[in-house]
Design a protein around this motif. Structure first.
Motif, PDB file in Angstrom:
ATOM      1  N   ALA A  53     -48.563  40.125  32.992  1.00  0.00           N
ATOM      2  CA  ALA A  53     -48.063  39.763  34.321  1.00  0.00           C
ATOM      3  C   ALA A  53     -46.742  38.997  34.221  1.00  0.00           C
ATOM      4  CB  ALA A  53     -49.106  38.938  35.071  1.00  0.00           C
ATOM      5  N   ALA A  54     -46.624  38.148  33.213  1.00  0.00           N
ATOM      6  CA  ALA A  54     -45.407  37.354  33.036  1.00  0.00           C
ATOM      7  C   ALA A  54     -44.272  38.158  32.405  1.00  0.00           C
ATOM      8  CB  ALA A  54     -45.711  36.130  32.175  1.00  0.00           C
ATOM      9  N   HIS A  55     -44.616  39.223  31.678  1.00  0.00           N
ATOM     10  CA  HIS A  55     -43.620  40.029  30.948  1.00  0.00           C
ATOM     11  C   HIS A  55     -43.882  41.521  31.158  1.00  0.00           C
ATOM     12  CE1 HIS A  55     -42.420  36.345  28.866  1.00  0.00           C
ATOM     13  NE2 HIS A  55     -43.707  36.117  28.679  1.00  0.00           N
ATOM     14  N   PRO A  56     -43.654  42.023  32.376  1.00  0.00           N
ATOM     15  CA  PRO A  56     -43.970  43.423  32.654  1.00  0.00           C
ATOM     16  C   PRO A  56     -43.155  44.421  31.833  1.00  0.00           C
ATOM     17  CG  PRO A  56     -42.795  42.409  34.496  1.00  0.00           C
ATOM     18  CD  PRO A  56     -43.111  41.323  33.521  1.00  0.00           C
ATOM     19  N   ASP A  57     -42.082  43.977  31.225  1.00  0.00           N
ATOM     20  CA  ASP A  57     -41.240  44.861  30.427  1.00  0.00           C
ATOM     21  C   ASP A  57     -41.700  44.989  28.976  1.00  0.00           C
ATOM     22  OD1 ASP A  57     -40.517  42.099  30.332  1.00  0.00           O
ATOM     23  OD2 ASP A  57     -38.653  42.630  29.301  1.00  0.00           O
ATOM     24  N   TRP A  58     -42.681  44.208  28.559  1.00  0.00           N
ATOM     25  CA  TRP A  58     -43.153  44.251  27.172  1.00  0.00           C
ATOM     26  C   TRP A  58     -44.000  45.490  26.934  1.00  0.00           C
ATOM     27  CZ3 TRP A  58     -45.081  38.732  25.439  1.00  0.00           C
ATOM     28  CH2 TRP A  58     -43.986  37.870  25.378  1.00  0.00           C
ATOM     29  N   THR A  59     -43.895  46.034  25.729  1.00  0.00           N
ATOM     30  CA  THR A  59     -44.719  47.179  25.339  1.00  0.00           C
ATOM     31  C   THR A  59     -46.134  46.699  25.028  1.00  0.00           C
ATOM     32  OG1 THR A  59     -44.268  46.953  22.972  1.00  0.00           O
ATOM     33  CG2 THR A  59     -42.701  48.296  24.276  1.00  0.00           C
ATOM     34  N   ALA A  60     -47.047  47.642  24.895  1.00  0.00           N
ATOM     35  CA  ALA A  60     -48.431  47.298  24.542  1.00  0.00           C
ATOM     36  C   ALA A  60     -48.477  46.577  23.197  1.00  0.00           C
ATOM     37  CB  ALA A  60     -49.296  48.561  24.515  1.00  0.00           C
ATOM     38  N   GLU A  61     -47.653  47.015  22.245  1.00  0.00           N
ATOM     39  CA  GLU A  61     -47.606  46.366  20.926  1.00  0.00           C
ATOM     40  C   GLU A  61     -47.078  44.938  21.030  1.00  0.00           C
ATOM     41  OE1 GLU A  61     -48.053  45.540  16.982  1.00  0.00           O
ATOM     42  OE2 GLU A  61     -48.890  47.208  18.122  1.00  0.00           O
ATOM     43  N   GLN A  62     -46.048  44.711  21.815  1.00  0.00           N
ATOM     44  CA  GLN A  62     -45.518  43.355  22.005  1.00  0.00           C
ATOM     45  C   GLN A  62     -46.575  42.450  22.635  1.00  0.00           C
ATOM     46  OE1 GLN A  62     -42.020  44.710  24.223  1.00  0.00           O
ATOM     47  NE2 GLN A  62     -40.729  43.533  22.789  1.00  0.00           N
ATOM     48  N   LEU A  63     -47.292  42.976  23.613  1.00  0.00           N
ATOM     49  CA  LEU A  63     -48.346  42.192  24.265  1.00  0.00           C
ATOM     50  C   LEU A  63     -49.463  41.859  23.278  1.00  0.00           C
ATOM     51  CD1 LEU A  63     -48.518  44.015  27.702  1.00  0.00           C
ATOM     52  CD2 LEU A  63     -47.771  41.654  27.301  1.00  0.00           C
ATOM     53  N   HIS A  64     -49.854  42.838  22.472  1.00  0.00           N
ATOM     54  CA  HIS A  64     -50.915  42.612  21.494  1.00  0.00           C
ATOM     55  C   HIS A  64     -50.493  41.541  20.481  1.00  0.00           C
ATOM     56  CE1 HIS A  64     -54.534  43.677  19.238  1.00  0.00           C
ATOM     57  NE2 HIS A  64     -53.795  43.522  18.134  1.00  0.00           N
ATOM     58  N   GLN A  65     -49.282  41.625  19.976  1.00  0.00           N
ATOM     59  CA  GLN A  65     -48.789  40.641  19.010  1.00  0.00           C
ATOM     60  C   GLN A  65     -48.705  39.252  19.632  1.00  0.00           C
ATOM     61  OE1 GLN A  65     -45.143  42.033  17.272  1.00  0.00           O
ATOM     62  NE2 GLN A  65     -46.187  43.483  15.934  1.00  0.00           N
ATOM     63  N   ALA A  66     -48.195  39.157  20.843  1.00  0.00           N
ATOM     64  CA  ALA A  66     -48.066  37.860  21.508  1.00  0.00           C
ATOM     65  C   ALA A  66     -49.438  37.270  21.818  1.00  0.00           C
ATOM     66  CB  ALA A  66     -47.241  37.995  22.786  1.00  0.00           C
ATOM     67  N   ALA A  67     -50.369  38.092  22.271  1.00  0.00           N
ATOM     68  CA  ALA A  67     -51.718  37.599  22.558  1.00  0.00           C
ATOM     69  C   ALA A  67     -52.406  37.145  21.278  1.00  0.00           C
ATOM     70  CB  ALA A  67     -52.543  38.686  23.247  1.00  0.00           C
ATOM     71  N   SER A  68     -52.146  37.835  20.177  1.00  0.00           N
ATOM     72  CA  SER A  68     -52.795  37.531  18.896  1.00  0.00           C
ATOM     73  C   SER A  68     -52.369  36.191  18.308  1.00  0.00           C
ATOM     74  CB  SER A  68     -52.494  38.628  17.877  1.00  0.00           C
ATOM     75  OG  SER A  68     -53.033  39.845  18.302  1.00  0.00           O
ATOM     76  N   ARG A  69     -51.244  35.661  18.723  1.00  0.00           N
ATOM     77  CA  ARG A  69     -50.824  34.367  18.158  1.00  0.00           C
ATOM     78  C   ARG A  69     -51.629  33.221  18.744  1.00  0.00           C
ATOM     79  NH1 ARG A  69     -45.506  32.720  21.661  1.00  0.00           N
ATOM     80  NH2 ARG A  69     -46.566  33.331  23.545  1.00  0.00           N
TER      81      ARG A  69
END
Length: 186
Positions: A64-80
Motif C-alpha cells: 500500500a505504501a509502495h504500489p510501484d514495487w515488484t513482488a520481489e521487492q515487497l518480499h525482500q522488504a517484508a523479510s527484513r
C-alpha cells in the motif's frame, strides 16, 4: 524475568514455548547480565499460521505504501522485519524476543519499542542502529553480549530477536544444517 508479557498473550500460551536448549541458553544469558538487570521474555514459539498472517499483513502494508514495487521487492522488504514462514525461527521454537528490565521490572531504554517496524522506528530497531542515545546503545550492548555469550545469534534487523540452532543461526555460523525446524504444537 522469564515470565510472560501481556503483549504476546494467546489463549493457549503457545508464545511461551521454546526448545529445552533454547531455555537453557536463556537461563545462561540471564547469568551474564549485571546485577539489577534482567531479561524480559516476550515471545518464543509462534504457530506457522500466525507467522504467515504477520508476513502477509506486513507485506500488504508495504504494498500500500509502495504500489510501484515488484513482488520481489515487497518480499525482500517484508523479510527484513518478518521472517518468511518457510524460514521462521519462531515457528521452530528456536527463537526468542527479549529485552532488558531493571530490578523492578521496568523496561530499559533500548532506543525503540520491541517489535517496532523499520518504518515506525526510523531504522532504530536494527541492532547496530546509529540513531540511538548513549543509554540505549549501552543497554543494547549488554543485551547483545549476554545473548551471544549464551550461544544465540541475533537477527540484525531486530535488536530483540535471538535464535539458536535454527536455519538462520546455521546460516550465520556456516553450519551444514539446522538442528531445529518448523513444528506445529498439538
Amino acid at each position: 524475568m522469564l515470565g510472560d508479557h501481556p503483549r504476546k498473550h494467546d489463549p493457549l500460551g503457545t508464545f511461551a514455548h521454546v526448545r529445552e536448549g533454547v531455555l537453557a541458553r536463556l537461563k545462561h544469558a540471564r547469568s551474564l547480565l549485571p546485577a539489577g538487570t534482567d531479561l524480559l521474555f516476550i515471545e518464543g514459539y509462534r504457530p506457522l499460521a500466525r507467522q504467515q498472517h504477520y508476513f502477509t499483513e506486513y507485506g500488504d502494508e508495504l504494498a500500500a505504501a509502495h504500489p510501484d514495487w515488484t513482488a520481489e521487492q515487497l518480499h525482500q522488504a517484508a523479510s527484513r522485519y518478518v521472517s518468511p514462514p518457510e524460514l521462521a525461527p519462531h515457528s521452530a521454537g528456536a527463537a526468542v524476543d527479549v529485552t532488558l528490565v531493571d530490578q523492578d521490572g521496568h523496561e530499559l531504554d533500548l532506543g525503540t519499542r520491541v517489535n517496532a517496524s523499520p518504518e515506525e522506528s526510523n531504522g532504530a530497531g536494527f541492532t547496530h542502529a546509529q540513531n540511538l542515545s548513549a543509554h540505549a546503545h549501552h543497554h543494547r550492548t549488554l543485551l547483545l553480549n549476554a545473548m551471544e555469550g549464551a550461544g544465540y545469534t541475533n537477527y540484525e534487523t531486530e535488536f530483540w530477536h535471538f535464535s539458536v540452532a535454527d536455519r538462520y543461526d546455521a546460516l550465520m555460523r556456516q553450519e551444514p544444517h539446522a538442528r531445529y525446524g518448523p513444528i506445529e504444537l498439538p
